[in-house]
Design a protein around this motif. Structure first.
Motif, short mmCIF file in Angstrom:
data_model
loop_
_atom_site.label_atom_id
_atom_site.label_comp_id
_atom_site.label_asym_id
_atom_site.label_seq_id
_atom_site.Cartn_x
_atom_site.Cartn_y
_atom_site.Cartn_z
N UNK A 59 1.87 0.31 -12.67
CA UNK A 59 2.56 -0.38 -11.59
C UNK A 59 3.62 -1.35 -12.10
N UNK A 60 3.59 -1.70 -13.41
CA UNK A 60 4.62 -2.56 -13.98
C UNK A 60 5.83 -1.77 -14.45
N UNK A 61 5.75 -0.45 -14.39
CA UNK A 61 6.84 0.42 -14.80
C UNK A 61 7.71 0.71 -13.58
N UNK A 62 9.00 0.32 -13.59
CA UNK A 62 9.84 0.56 -12.41
C UNK A 62 9.99 2.04 -12.09
N UNK A 74 3.49 0.30 1.71
CA UNK A 74 3.23 -1.07 1.28
C UNK A 74 1.99 -1.65 1.93
N UNK A 75 1.55 -1.05 3.03
CA UNK A 75 0.40 -1.59 3.76
C UNK A 75 -0.93 -1.13 3.19
N UNK A 76 -0.92 -0.24 2.20
CA UNK A 76 -2.19 0.25 1.68
C UNK A 76 -3.02 -0.89 1.09
N UNK A 77 -4.32 -0.86 1.32
CA UNK A 77 -5.15 -1.93 0.79
C UNK A 77 -5.39 -1.78 -0.71
N UNK A 78 -4.87 -0.70 -1.31
CA UNK A 78 -4.95 -0.54 -2.75
C UNK A 78 -3.97 -1.47 -3.46
N UNK A 79 -3.05 -2.08 -2.69
CA UNK A 79 -2.01 -2.91 -3.28
C UNK A 79 -2.56 -4.16 -3.95
N UNK A 81 -4.72 -4.11 -6.13
CA UNK A 81 -5.06 -3.74 -7.51
C UNK A 81 -3.95 -2.97 -8.20
N UNK A 82 -2.99 -2.47 -7.45
CA UNK A 82 -1.89 -1.68 -8.01
C UNK A 82 -0.61 -2.21 -7.39
N UNK A 83 0.18 -2.92 -8.19
CA UNK A 83 1.37 -3.56 -7.66
C UNK A 83 2.32 -2.53 -7.03
N UNK A 84 2.80 -2.86 -5.85
CA UNK A 84 3.75 -1.99 -5.16
C UNK A 84 5.17 -2.55 -5.24
N UNK A 85 5.40 -3.45 -6.21
CA UNK A 85 6.71 -4.10 -6.33
C UNK A 85 7.82 -3.09 -6.53
N UNK A 86 7.53 -1.98 -7.21
CA UNK A 86 8.57 -0.98 -7.47
C UNK A 86 9.22 -0.45 -6.21
N UNK A 326 -9.92 5.82 -15.90
CA UNK A 326 -10.28 5.98 -14.49
C UNK A 326 -10.75 4.71 -13.80
N UNK A 327 -10.36 3.54 -14.32
CA UNK A 327 -10.78 2.30 -13.69
C UNK A 327 -9.83 1.91 -12.57
N UNK A 328 -10.27 0.97 -11.76
CA UNK A 328 -9.48 0.52 -10.62
C UNK A 328 -8.12 0.01 -11.07
N UNK A 329 -7.08 0.47 -10.39
CA UNK A 329 -5.73 0.01 -10.68
C UNK A 329 -4.96 0.90 -11.63
N UNK A 330 -5.59 1.92 -12.21
CA UNK A 330 -4.91 2.82 -13.12
C UNK A 330 -4.33 4.03 -12.40
#
Length: 644
Positions: A59-62, A74-79, A81-86, A326-330
């Motif tokens: 998620x840090x990779x543009x 952007x509304x996903x609740x996975x956000x 743990x996984x940045x949606x900044x891109x 396979x952990x959360x956020x990957x």
């Protein structure tokens, strides 16, 4: 980059004896004297130089969400743990006050650390001469890579050849941007110094502990990519950047196209290919020694493993700073479907990352040509419904109804793209003699992988990220092999070489045999005929006979072969095709259809209605990141990029 001074204190990283070279964690700080008073301490400092590598494939990779190939809401609740900044990049919300996913400060810190290492490595008392040479070369390659990362993102940048002394005059540290051609020249200079003689090994001495360390094939392949980038339209004769100048009037872009840049790139690509072959690298192929599977399944495993099998035969460079686990956020967790009906109630495994319809359409037909060029396909039928028969059973669940465009596609489509009804070999089910026992995706609400308002919104998932052995072993828990993110694969290098030949000479030049040989190697591994055979037999044109036509073929081949690996984001920029790609609206299928919404036919018709997901934006200013406003205020000698 307010001041460029020698770092007096640096983070020192410990090396794990049972893990990768770059799998490091901070264990404190030390003075420079301590950092170079022994081989052990200096090795830790070298690991610190590596630790700044950009986090590819996360998620840090543009390039993950900042492009047009991977998308989520952007509304996903996975956000959490996984940045949606891109998504702000792709939606045109980049800004100069607080730039989205910048690399400026981190890369300049990395360069200062590398310079400090190079300035002090000669002081290490118990370091053998060959080690000193090798470590010096590694640090120079890293310097080149960090400068290249800055140039890709910002264009012309200040070069950091050496650190400023602590007593440097305040005006000395207020540096200007160097012209972009000088930036590329310096990057190549560093790589040439690092690859001179035998300073770098052809392959790592201990694959178990040194995986990820720089080798000669890595350095020469990086040089090839750098020179191809330098020769590309974004940096070679780009009139759009004519007004970008330093305050003294020095132009930062040469607007004159220089064909010799492609000649240099072509030579560098061939040199890199030769050293990779010398190191024993080859396009990966799964060896089914026990003859357990049929050819279709073997090819499917081959294509999936080519990207996500750790240290396979075609991985030139893998970033072990970015381990896909396979952990959360990957990436595995963000893309993983449930597949198993036993876990239908999982509220965490919901394939959050999706792909728009246009990316599914990008892949070739089974004949190895685009959908709209295959004379055996009716382009008007693509969205019509069709039911899978026994001949489709290893790709699409027999009896499942989906759209015509999902049928009779190339093997890479089925290996790397997940879609409703698509067979998913693996995940605990491996008996391809009985296709009805294999897993498959079922996307309608009420089925195993229905979204029910959360998760996938497009109807496609990047299957490429997920090893075929990956599966749920509990309702919200994934069991999967891990892998380091590939920065560069051999297929990437082959296609760069084909591109450089075509741009330097066209498809009928002195090196035309190599041009077709290397692109056809990539296609053959994907189960396709060569370019000439495919276009001659299945289209009504011979576009490969012209430079423009061959350019289109090579670019499409790169976009397919390297799909979802982060290359598309940078490729469409260096080709200057980004505006047309971004301005194509992102669409997906209707993922809110339930199995109880009507008859099976009605449900399928409702599902396969394209839905507008997002309108993306891209202008001239979006080719390069803005320099943060506060950095320009601190150093007024820096000029801002155009449009910011």
């Amino acid at each position: 980059m307010k001041k460029h001074i020698v770092l007096l204190f640096v983070a020192i990283m410990t090396l794990s004896t049972c893990s990768d070279w770059l799998d490091v964690v901070p264990d404190g700080v030390a003075t420079l004297d301590m950092a170079f008073n022994s081989r052990t301490q200096a090795l830790k400092y070298l690991a610190t130089c590596y630790s700044y590598m950009p986090k590819n494939g996360g998620s840090a990779d543009p390039a993950t969400l900042g492009g047009d190939d991977i998308w989520t809401r952007k509304t996903t609740h996975f956000s959490n743990r996984f940045s949606l900044a891109g998504l702000d990049i792709s939606e045109g919300n980049q800004n100069a006050t607080n730039p989205v996913l910048p690399r400026w400060n981190n890369m300049y810190q990395a360069l200062r650390v590398c310079n400090t290492f190079l300035e002090n490595v000669d002081k290490v008392p118990d370091l053998q001469a060959w080690e000193r040479e090798q470590w010096t070369a590694e640090a120079k390659v890293l310097k080149a890579y960090y400068h290249f990362s800055l140039v890709q993102m910002y264009g012309p940048v200040p070069l950091i050849r050496e650190n400023m002394p602590v007593d440097a005059d305040v005006y000395a540290v207020k540096v200007e941007r160097d012209p972009v051609d000088e930036c590329f020249d310096y990057i190549v200079e560093l790589l040439d110094e690092a690859t001179e003689g035998d300073m770098l090994p052809t392959f790592v001495l201990d694959p178990a502990s040194d995986y990820g360390r720089i080798t000669k094939p890595i350095a020469l392949s990086l040089k090839a990519k750098v020179l191809v980038t330098a020769a590309s339209p974004l940096f070679n004769g780009n009139n759009d950047q004519a007004t970008l100048k330093n305050h003294d009037g020095t132009p930062l872009f040469d607007t004159t196209f220089k064909p010799e840049k492609w000649e240099a790139a072509m030579k560098a690509c061939k040199e890199a290919i030769d050293i990779c072959h010398e190191a024993g690298m080859m396009l990966y192929k799964y060896e089914d020694a026990a003859k357990r599977y049929n050819d279709t399944t073997v090819l499917n495993i081959t294509l999936r493993n080519a990207f996500n099998l750790r240290s396979n035969s075609e991985i030139i460079w893998a970033n072990t700073q970015m381990i896909s686990i396979p952990t959360s956020g990957g990436m595995i967790h963000a893309s993983m479907p449930k597949l198993n009906p036993d876990y239908i109630n999982s509220n965490d495994i919901c394939k959050w990352l999706g792909m728009p319809i246009k990316i599914a359409e990008m892949f070739y037909t089974e004949n190895g040509v685009p959908l709209d060029e295959d004379k055996n396909r009716n382009i008007g039928d693509l969205y019509n419904l069709r039911t899978a028969t026994s001949k489709d059973r290893l790709y699409i669940r027999q009896g499942r109804t989906t759209v015509d465009m999902h049928f009779d596609r190339e093997p890479r489509f089925y290996a790397w793209v997940g879609f409703d009804g698509g067979v998913w070999f693996g995940a605990g089910q491996y008996n391809d003699k009985d296709p009805s026992s294999l897993r498959y995706l079922a996307f309608k609400i009420g089925e195993t992988d229905g979204t029910e308002g959360q998760g996938n919104w497009t109807g496609y998932i990047p299957k490429k990220y997920i090893p075929y052995e990956a599966q749920l072993n509990a309702i919200n828990n994934i069991s999967s092999p891990s892998y380091a993110w590939p920065i560069m694969r051999l297929s990437d290098l082959y296609l760069l070489y084909a591109e450089a030949i075509n741009e330097a000479e066209g498809p009928a030049g002195a090196n035309s045999a190599d041009l077709f040989h290397y692109i056809d190697l990539v296609r053959a591994r994907a189960g396709l005929q060569g370019v000439k055979e495919s276009w001659d037999n299945y289209t009504n044109n011979q576009k490969y006979t012209t430079q423009a036509g061959m350019r289109e073929i090579i670019q499409t081949e790169r976009l397919i072969e390297l799909a979802f690996e982060g290359h598309r984001f940078w490729d469409i920029r260096r080709w200057k095709t980004a505006p047309s790609e971004y301005h194509t609206p992102l669409k997906g299928w209707n993922m809110m259809v339930s199995t109880i919404d009507g008859t099976e036919e009605e449900v399928n018709r409702m599902m396969y209605q394209p839905q507008l997901l997002a309108e993306q934006k891209f202008g001239i200013r979006d080719y390069f990141w803005p320099i943060r406003t506060s950095d320009i205020e601190a150093n007024p000698n820096l000029v801002q990029n155009i449009g910011w």
